[in-house]
Scaffold this motif. Structure first.
Motif, mmCIF file in Angstrom:
data_model
loop_
_atom_site.group_PDB
_atom_site.id
_atom_site.type_symbol
_atom_site.label_atom_id
_atom_site.label_comp_id
_atom_site.label_asym_id
_atom_site.label_seq_id
_atom_site.Cartn_x
_atom_site.Cartn_y
_atom_site.Cartn_z
ATOM 1 N N ASP A 6 0.815 -1.178 -0.084
ATOM 2 C CA ASP A 6 -0.471 -0.368 -0.226
ATOM 3 C C ASP A 6 1.371 1.093 0.336
ATOM 4 O O ASP A 6 1.979 1.012 -0.343
ATOM 5 C CB ASP A 6 -0.794 0.193 1.281
ATOM 6 C CG ASP A 6 -1.736 1.420 1.468
ATOM 7 O OD1 ASP A 6 -2.447 1.679 0.440
ATOM 8 O OD2 ASP A 6 -1.712 1.772 2.726
ATOM 9 N N ASP A 59 -0.196 4.943 0.679
ATOM 10 C CA ASP A 59 -0.552 6.010 1.574
ATOM 11 C C ASP A 59 -0.597 5.601 3.532
ATOM 12 O O ASP A 59 -0.791 4.231 3.645
ATOM 13 C CB ASP A 59 -1.740 6.872 1.401
ATOM 14 C CG ASP A 59 -1.769 7.842 0.486
ATOM 15 O OD1 ASP A 59 -1.630 8.261 0.650
ATOM 16 O OD2 ASP A 59 -2.699 7.080 -0.459
ATOM 17 N N GLY A 60 0.444 5.615 4.457
ATOM 18 C CA GLY A 60 0.559 5.456 5.712
ATOM 19 C C GLY A 60 2.085 4.200 5.465
ATOM 20 O O GLY A 60 2.312 4.153 6.388
ATOM 21 N N ASP A 118 -0.501 -3.140 4.286
ATOM 22 C CA ASP A 118 -1.521 -2.393 4.682
ATOM 23 C C ASP A 118 -2.120 -2.140 5.676
ATOM 24 O O ASP A 118 -1.424 -3.116 7.396
ATOM 25 C CB ASP A 118 -2.690 -2.613 4.307
ATOM 26 C CG ASP A 118 -3.510 -2.172 3.020
ATOM 27 O OD1 ASP A 118 -3.722 -1.992 1.885
ATOM 28 O OD2 ASP A 118 -4.037 -0.989 3.834
ATOM 29 N N ASP A 119 -1.865 -0.651 5.830
ATOM 30 C CA ASP A 119 -2.192 0.117 7.669
ATOM 31 C C ASP A 119 -4.146 -0.016 7.460
ATOM 32 O O ASP A 119 -3.854 0.596 8.602
ATOM 33 C CB ASP A 119 -1.635 1.535 7.455
ATOM 34 C CG ASP A 119 -2.183 2.047 7.001
ATOM 35 O OD1 ASP A 119 -2.780 2.365 5.250
ATOM 36 O OD2 ASP A 119 -2.937 3.581 6.411
ATOM 37 N N ARG A 120 -4.409 -0.365 6.348
ATOM 38 C CA ARG A 120 -5.857 -0.121 7.521
ATOM 39 C C ARG A 120 -6.753 -1.445 7.122
ATOM 40 O O ARG A 120 -6.406 -2.110 5.932
ATOM 41 C CB ARG A 120 -6.744 0.556 5.817
ATOM 42 C CG ARG A 120 -6.483 2.183 5.543
ATOM 43 C CD ARG A 120 -6.942 3.080 6.894
ATOM 44 N NE ARG A 120 -8.264 2.613 7.152
ATOM 45 C CZ ARG A 120 -9.452 3.138 6.255
ATOM 46 N NH1 ARG A 120 -9.077 3.803 5.034
ATOM 47 N NH2 ARG A 120 -10.903 3.182 6.838
HETATM 48 MG MG LIG Z 1 -3.278 3.518 3.205
#
Ligand SMILES: [Mg+2]
Length: 196
Positions: free
Chosen positions: A58, A60-61, A146-148
């Motif tokens: 991923d 973003d983040g 991923d961060d989500r």
């Molecule tokens: Mg993300």
């Protein structure tokens, strides 16, 4: 790729349905996977030992704070190491924001590394399915970082790939206070949801 109101509603309903169906899977990724706070803590070679053949990252983040066009020098160093170990053809970027400036940056800096675009946003499994079609490796040999929980991790559970949750994403609150606060709230809600 801007989503229309109708698409946002469809995606939200899909997320809800899939969240209920894959609750145990998302929860186990959150609880059982090793606590990885930053992408730079990941050792690509140890992933190979765990059967990972393809890495989907991923943006973003995970590689940079939200809205940033390219990763920080420290993350770039890690990416250099990662593509040396795995090969550029085994590393993909799977972001819900495949912006042209990001795609061209990766094309220039990491020729051969593919930035998935033109697919429905996570949690739809389309991006992971596209990666599987490109590489022809089993879904279980693909790892999404991923961060989500309700986008990336849920997409991985639906596609039956491996998933790793980043606990401490890159955030630049001073640059984008409203947007970053909103995403911090979403991540917080996800963590509470899957804590129990
Ligand atoms: Mg993300």
């Amino acid at each position: 790729m801007k989503l229309s109101c109708c698409e946002i509603v469809q995606r939200s309903v899909y997320t809800l349905q899939m969240m209920l169906r894959h609750w145990v899977c998302v929860r186990s990724v959150y609880h059982i996977s090793p606590a990885t706070h930053r992408i730079t803590e990941l050792d690509p070679l140890s992933l190979v030992d765990q059967g990972v053949q393809v890495l989907a990252l991923d943006f973003d983040g995970v590689l940079a704070s939200d809205g940033t066009p390219f990763p920080s020098p420290k993350v770039q160093q890690w990416l250099d190491h990662c593509v040396r170990q795995l090969g550029t053809e085994r590393v993909f970027i799977l972001s819900n924001k495949p912006r042209p400036e990001r795609i061209s940056w990766f094309k220039e800096q990491y020729p051969g590394l593919r930035f998935i675009s033109g697919v429905r946003k996570k949690p739809y499994p389309d991006g992971l399915q596209a990666i599987q079609q490109c590489t022809q490796v089993p879904f279980q040999a693909i790892l999404l970082v991923d961060d989500r929980l309700l986008t990336g991790v849920l997409a991985a559970c639906i596609a039956q790939t491996q998933a790793l949750h980043i606990r401490t994403p890159y955030v630049e609150l001073s640059k984008h206070p409203v947007k970053e606060s909103f995403f911090m709230l979403l991540r917080g809600i996800e963590k509470v949801l899957f804590f129990f």
